[in-house]
Design a protein around this motif. Structure first.
Motif, PDB file in Angstrom:
ATOM      1  N   LEU A 190      46.277  63.574  63.317  1.00 32.28           N
ATOM      2  CA  LEU A 190      46.371  65.019  63.092  1.00 32.28           C
ATOM      3  C   LEU A 190      46.463  65.314  61.595  1.00 32.28           C
ATOM      4  O   LEU A 190      45.794  66.223  61.083  1.00 32.28           O
ATOM      5  N   PHE A 191      47.265  64.518  60.891  1.00 35.37           N
ATOM      6  CA  PHE A 191      47.393  64.686  59.445  1.00 35.37           C
ATOM      7  C   PHE A 191      46.041  64.435  58.754  1.00 35.37           C
ATOM      8  O   PHE A 191      45.652  65.160  57.841  1.00 35.37           O
ATOM      9  N   THR A 192      45.328  63.386  59.230  1.00 34.96           N
ATOM     10  CA  THR A 192      44.019  63.041  58.645  1.00 34.96           C
ATOM     11  C   THR A 192      43.009  64.174  58.829  1.00 34.96           C
ATOM     12  O   THR A 192      42.261  64.527  57.912  1.00 34.96           O
ATOM     13  N   ILE A 193      43.005  64.750  60.044  1.00 38.57           N
ATOM     14  CA  ILE A 193      42.055  65.838  60.349  1.00 38.57           C
ATOM     15  C   ILE A 193      42.288  67.037  59.428  1.00 38.57           C
ATOM     16  O   ILE A 193      41.351  67.745  59.071  1.00 38.57           O
ATOM     17  N   LEU A 194      43.535  67.229  59.019  1.00 34.07           N
ATOM     18  CA  LEU A 194      43.827  68.328  58.095  1.00 34.07           C
ATOM     19  C   LEU A 194      43.257  68.065  56.702  1.00 34.07           C
ATOM     20  O   LEU A 194      42.971  68.995  55.954  1.00 34.07           O
ATOM     21  N   VAL A 195      43.074  66.780  56.350  1.00 29.63           N
ATOM     22  CA  VAL A 195      42.566  66.418  55.020  1.00 29.63           C
ATOM     23  C   VAL A 195      41.032  66.421  54.982  1.00 29.63           C
ATOM     24  O   VAL A 195      40.420  66.701  53.958  1.00 29.63           O
ATOM     25  N   VAL A 196      40.372  66.103  56.143  1.00 32.51           N
ATOM     26  CA  VAL A 196      38.910  65.956  56.198  1.00 32.51           C
ATOM     27  C   VAL A 196      38.141  67.181  55.690  1.00 32.51           C
ATOM     28  O   VAL A 196      37.137  67.034  54.989  1.00 32.51           O
ATOM     29  N   PRO A 197      38.559  68.427  56.030  1.00 34.89           N
ATOM     30  CA  PRO A 197      37.803  69.589  55.528  1.00 34.89           C
ATOM     31  C   PRO A 197      37.615  69.610  54.022  1.00 34.89           C
ATOM     32  O   PRO A 197      36.654  70.197  53.523  1.00 34.89           O
ATOM     33  N   LEU A 198      38.532  68.941  53.289  1.00 35.92           N
ATOM     34  CA  LEU A 198      38.387  68.857  51.835  1.00 35.92           C
ATOM     35  C   LEU A 198      37.079  68.151  51.472  1.00 35.92           C
ATOM     36  O   LEU A 198      36.340  68.595  50.583  1.00 35.92           O
ATOM     37  N   MET A 199      36.788  67.034  52.189  1.00 35.96           N
ATOM     38  CA  MET A 199      35.525  66.306  51.963  1.00 35.96           C
ATOM     39  C   MET A 199      34.327  67.167  52.328  1.00 35.96           C
ATOM     40  O   MET A 199      33.343  67.241  51.594  1.00 35.96           O
ATOM     41  N   PHE A 278      35.038  59.631  45.646  1.00 34.51           N
ATOM     42  CA  PHE A 278      36.339  60.084  45.124  1.00 34.51           C
ATOM     43  C   PHE A 278      37.153  60.786  46.212  1.00 34.51           C
ATOM     44  O   PHE A 278      38.340  60.517  46.398  1.00 34.51           O
ATOM     45  N   LEU A 279      36.477  61.694  46.963  1.00 35.96           N
ATOM     46  CA  LEU A 279      37.171  62.436  48.011  1.00 35.96           C
ATOM     47  C   LEU A 279      37.654  61.502  49.127  1.00 35.96           C
ATOM     48  O   LEU A 279      38.734  61.687  49.691  1.00 35.96           O
ATOM     49  N   GLY A 280      36.841  60.466  49.428  1.00 36.63           N
ATOM     50  CA  GLY A 280      37.221  59.480  50.445  1.00 36.63           C
ATOM     51  C   GLY A 280      38.454  58.695  50.024  1.00 36.63           C
ATOM     52  O   GLY A 280      39.394  58.494  50.815  1.00 36.63           O
ATOM     53  N   THR A 281      38.467  58.263  48.774  1.00 32.44           N
ATOM     54  CA  THR A 281      39.618  57.510  48.257  1.00 32.44           C
ATOM     55  C   THR A 281      40.866  58.394  48.240  1.00 32.44           C
ATOM     56  O   THR A 281      41.978  57.942  48.550  1.00 32.44           O
ATOM     57  N   LEU A 282      40.661  59.661  47.879  1.00 29.70           N
ATOM     58  CA  LEU A 282      41.774  60.615  47.861  1.00 29.70           C
ATOM     59  C   LEU A 282      42.363  60.765  49.269  1.00 29.70           C
ATOM     60  O   LEU A 282      43.594  60.778  49.445  1.00 29.70           O
ATOM     61  N   MET A 283      41.506  60.820  50.272  1.00 28.72           N
ATOM     62  CA  MET A 283      41.966  60.947  51.659  1.00 28.72           C
ATOM     63  C   MET A 283      42.754  59.707  52.078  1.00 28.72           C
ATOM     64  O   MET A 283      43.831  59.811  52.668  1.00 28.72           O
ATOM     65  N   ILE A 284      42.199  58.510  51.749  1.00 28.59           N
ATOM     66  CA  ILE A 284      42.893  57.254  52.081  1.00 28.59           C
ATOM     67  C   ILE A 284      44.273  57.224  51.419  1.00 28.59           C
ATOM     68  O   ILE A 284      45.286  56.837  52.031  1.00 28.59           O
ATOM     69  N   MET A 285      44.322  57.657  50.161  1.00 34.77           N
ATOM     70  CA  MET A 285      45.580  57.630  49.397  1.00 34.77           C
ATOM     71  C   MET A 285      46.635  58.535  50.046  1.00 34.77           C
ATOM     72  O   MET A 285      47.796  58.150  50.229  1.00 34.77           O
ATOM     73  N   ILE A 286      46.203  59.741  50.439  1.00 38.30           N
ATOM     74  CA  ILE A 286      47.135  60.696  51.054  1.00 38.30           C
ATOM     75  C   ILE A 286      47.640  60.165  52.398  1.00 38.30           C
ATOM     76  O   ILE A 286      48.845  60.213  52.701  1.00 38.30           O
ATOM     77  N   VAL A 287      46.697  59.619  53.219  1.00 37.60           N
ATOM     78  CA  VAL A 287      47.075  59.083  54.539  1.00 37.60           C
ATOM     79  C   VAL A 287      47.969  57.853  54.379  1.00 37.60           C
ATOM     80  O   VAL A 287      48.923  57.647  55.153  1.00 37.60           O
ATOM     81  N   LEU A 288      47.684  57.019  53.370  1.00 41.19           N
ATOM     82  CA  LEU A 288      48.493  55.819  53.097  1.00 41.19           C
ATOM     83  C   LEU A 288      49.933  56.214  52.766  1.00 41.19           C
ATOM     84  O   LEU A 288      50.904  55.615  53.268  1.00 41.19           O
ATOM     85  N   PHE A 290      51.421  59.097  53.647  1.00 40.59           N
ATOM     86  CA  PHE A 290      52.052  59.688  54.829  1.00 40.59           C
ATOM     87  C   PHE A 290      52.415  58.608  55.849  1.00 40.59           C
ATOM     88  O   PHE A 290      53.517  58.608  56.411  1.00 40.59           O
ATOM     89  N   GLY A 291      51.494  57.658  56.095  1.00 36.89           N
ATOM     90  CA  GLY A 291      51.735  56.574  57.055  1.00 36.89           C
ATOM     91  C   GLY A 291      52.859  55.662  56.594  1.00 36.89           C
ATOM     92  O   GLY A 291      53.714  55.242  57.399  1.00 36.89           O
ATOM     93  N   GLY A 292      52.886  55.350  55.288  1.00 36.66           N
ATOM     94  CA  GLY A 292      53.953  54.515  54.729  1.00 36.66           C
ATOM     95  C   GLY A 292      55.307  55.156  54.911  1.00 36.66           C
ATOM     96  O   GLY A 292      56.301  54.500  55.246  1.00 36.66           O
TER      97      GLY A 292
END
Length: 604
Positions: A190-199, A278-288, A290-292
């Motif tokens: 759910l958190f990831t889906i909120l970030v995807v629209p940015l890409m 860049f946007l993909g890495t940004l998404m991974i970083m944010i999810v990392l 939150f998950g951590g």
């Protein structure tokens, strides 16, 4: 827009979908092995698992995970951790081999679809060109049409058909991966889906102007092709007027405009990859992050190996998202080209054949123009109230200054254009009620400029006559005074005459053209200033051939040289689209009018 071309290849699309679904399934199964491998490597799980029956009243997910760990711990107890890792590794290799096989199969099966669509577009554009009236091409540049057949169709292949694979494969992968993510941890998903629209927003901003810029670039490409075609056709004049430098500058300016337009498109395309990366890495970083944060809590909903599995799947979903985005900005380029191709495909053909058209097989009586008027699309009237009868076996000549409407009048007979008002009848039947092919089969043409093809002399004479034999071709060439010069060629009738007959003289080209008309053996003959561009000797030979050709044929002849039509049964003098004088040569001389003036000028 592309659906009509894809329809014949539906079976390839179905197989591509099936293979991509299997590819996604095998890929996810191979990734699930990461969790037990990590747990074995780091000795994280000391739980004793008991086998749970598959029909137990528990969630399928829990039964599946429990039983998978039960089998893995059993293998560890029996064979040891090292052998278990090897078995899991081999299973991972098998899953990967199945996944890559399906991936290759899904890509390979799209090749016939891609190449088939491009072939169909080219063929349909060519067929459409063949069916369009001559009026269409008088308004279009030849170079522009060539550019649409080459550059634009090539762009459709590169942009749309190559993106079809991405459009089929990537949505399947995205759905499968997101389904797995949701199954693994709905909170993280759910958190990831909120970030995807940015890409999506970032990629959309890049692709927005691409279609308009691509249209401009293809337009510049057409200008370049048009200029190249004009240069090749006019080299003799360019050199004669020492205009090489002027043409070079003109071509350089056109090429500069093309370069600027294509540079804009290329820069926008080049920007897409780094932005998506860049946007993909940004998404991974944010999810990392939150998950951590979730894992560091005491009551974390997922353990570390499951989180790593989640991150692997999430990273895997990035590539399909980027490819889908790439298809999203490639397709506007192709659609811009498709619009330009559709200008030909959807061009209206105003020379229409009625459903129950009459097939005329013989010409028996006369050709009649009854009150015929004709206007081009711009509305200017070219012919006005033409009343003319051409009896069978007679020769009617049209004379007058350039632009008086002579060529337009004869172009109405084979229906290259349709009359705007009045009627054109053959044997009392309106030609609009006849089958176009059967009408044109009755008519032979010899034009001022002999239109020949880059082929052998034999094929040029036999053009349009199915199954013509060498004896028939030779007989036609002899009547046309062409046989002697043909036999002087090293390869005789098998000699290639070059582009537009460039290896022959003007008189030789014209005699080949006459031989072609003789072989067709039409009852109606149209001669459009057939000798006006020839020297005296060539004119004599061509005129002899024409005299043989017109014997017992119904002939409409356009002439500038009055000496060639003195014996015509009727001469019509045209001025500004109207017949102002008519009669035999002697009668028109006696009238002391416009024809007499033309005759005196030529005599002088």
């Amino acid at each position: 827009m592309m659906r009509r071309f894809v329809s014949p290849y539906k079976i390839y699309l179905i197989w591509a979908v099936v293979l991509n679904v299997f590819s996604a399934i095998f890929n996810i199964f191979s990734f699930t092995l990461i969790i037990p491998i990590l747990q074995i490597l780091f000795k994280m799980d000391n739980t004793v698992y008991e086998f749970i029956p598959w029909d137990a009243e528990m969630e399928t997910k829990d039964i599946l995970l429990n039983n998978m760990y039960y089998y893995v711990t059993n293998i560890i107890d029996t064979y040891g951790a090292s052998w278990t890792l090897l078995i899991l590794g081999l299973f991972l290799g098998l899953m990967t081999a199945l996944k890559t096989s399906c991936y290759f199969g899904s890509s390979a099966i799209m090749v016939p679809l891609r190449t088939g669509i491009v072939r169909d577009i080219r063929t349909q554009v060519y067929n459409k060109m063949m069916s369009l009236p001559l009026g269409f091409f008088s308004q279009e540049k030849k170079g522009d049409i060539i550019a649409r057949m080459s550059g634009d169709v090539g762009e459709i292949e590169n942009s749309i058909t190559s993106s079809l694979d991405m459009l089929i494969k990537n949505p399947i992968l995205i759905v499968a991966y997101f389904g797995t993510l949701l199954y693994t941890s709905w909170e993280l998903t759910l958190f990831t889906i909120l970030v995807v629209p940015l890409m999506a927003w970032g990629m959309g901003a890049i692709g927005k102007k691409l279609k308009r810029e691509s249209l401009e670039a293809q337009g510049r490409w057409s200008e370049t092709m048009s200029q190249l075609e004009e240069t090749l056709g006019g080299l003799r004049i360019i050199k004669a007027f020492i205009a090489e430098d002027r043409m070079k500058k003109r071509f350089r300016d056109t090429s500069d405009h093309l370069r600027k337009a294509t540079s804009k498109v290329a820069i926008r395309q080049a920007l897409a990859h780094p932005v998506s990366e860049f946007l993909g890495t940004l998404m991974i970083m944010i999810v990392l992050w939150f998950g951590g944060t979730l894992i560091l809590r005491d009551n974390s909903p997922i353990d570390a190996p499951t989180f790593i599995f989640f991150m692997v799947i999430l990273y895997s979903v990035l590539n399909p998202l980027k490819e889908l985005a790439r298809a999203g900005y490639n397709i506007p380029k192709g659609l811009a080209s498709m619009e330009r191709v559709d200008k030909i495909m959807k061009a209206e053909n105003n020379i229409k054949e009625i459903p129950d058209a009459y097939a005329i097989e013989n010409f028996n009586d006369r050709i009649e123009f009854k009150g015929v008027c004709f206007s081009y699309e711009n509305g200017k009237e070219v012919l006005h109230d033409i009343n003319l009868t051409v009896p069978k076996g007679k020769t009617v000549a049209l004379v007058g200054q350039s632009g008086s409407g002579k060529s337009t009048l004869v172009d109405l007979v084979p229906r290259y254009h349709d009359v705007s008002a009045g009627e054109l009848l053959i044997d009392g039947v309106n030609i609009k009620d006849m089958k176009i092919k059967s009408l044109r089969s009755l008519i032979g043409n010899v034009n001022q400029e002999a239109i020949l093809f880059n082929d052998t002399i034999f094929n040029n004479i036999a053009f349009g006559v199915e199954g013509a034999t060498m004896e028939q071709v030779v007989a036609a060439a002899k009547i046309a005074n062409a046989h002697d010069f043909i036999m002087e060629k090293e390869e005789g009738y098998n000699t290639n005459i070059g582009d537009r007959g460039g290896k022959l003289s003007g008189g030789q080209r014209q005699r080949i053209s006459i031989a072609r008309a003789i072989l067709k053996n039409p009852p109606i003959l149209i001669l459009d200033e057939a000798t006006s561009a020839l020297d005296t000797e060539s004119e004599r030979l061509v005129q002899e051939a024409l005299d043989r050709l017109t014997v017992s044929r119904t002939t409409i002849a356009i002439a500038h040289r009055l000496s060639t039509i003195k014996n015509a049964d009727e001469i019509c003098v045209m001025q500004d689209g109207v017949i102002v004088e008519r009669g035999k040569h002697e009668q028109l001389i006696a009238l002391n009018g416009y024809y007499k003036k033309l005759n005196d000028m030529q005599a002088l």
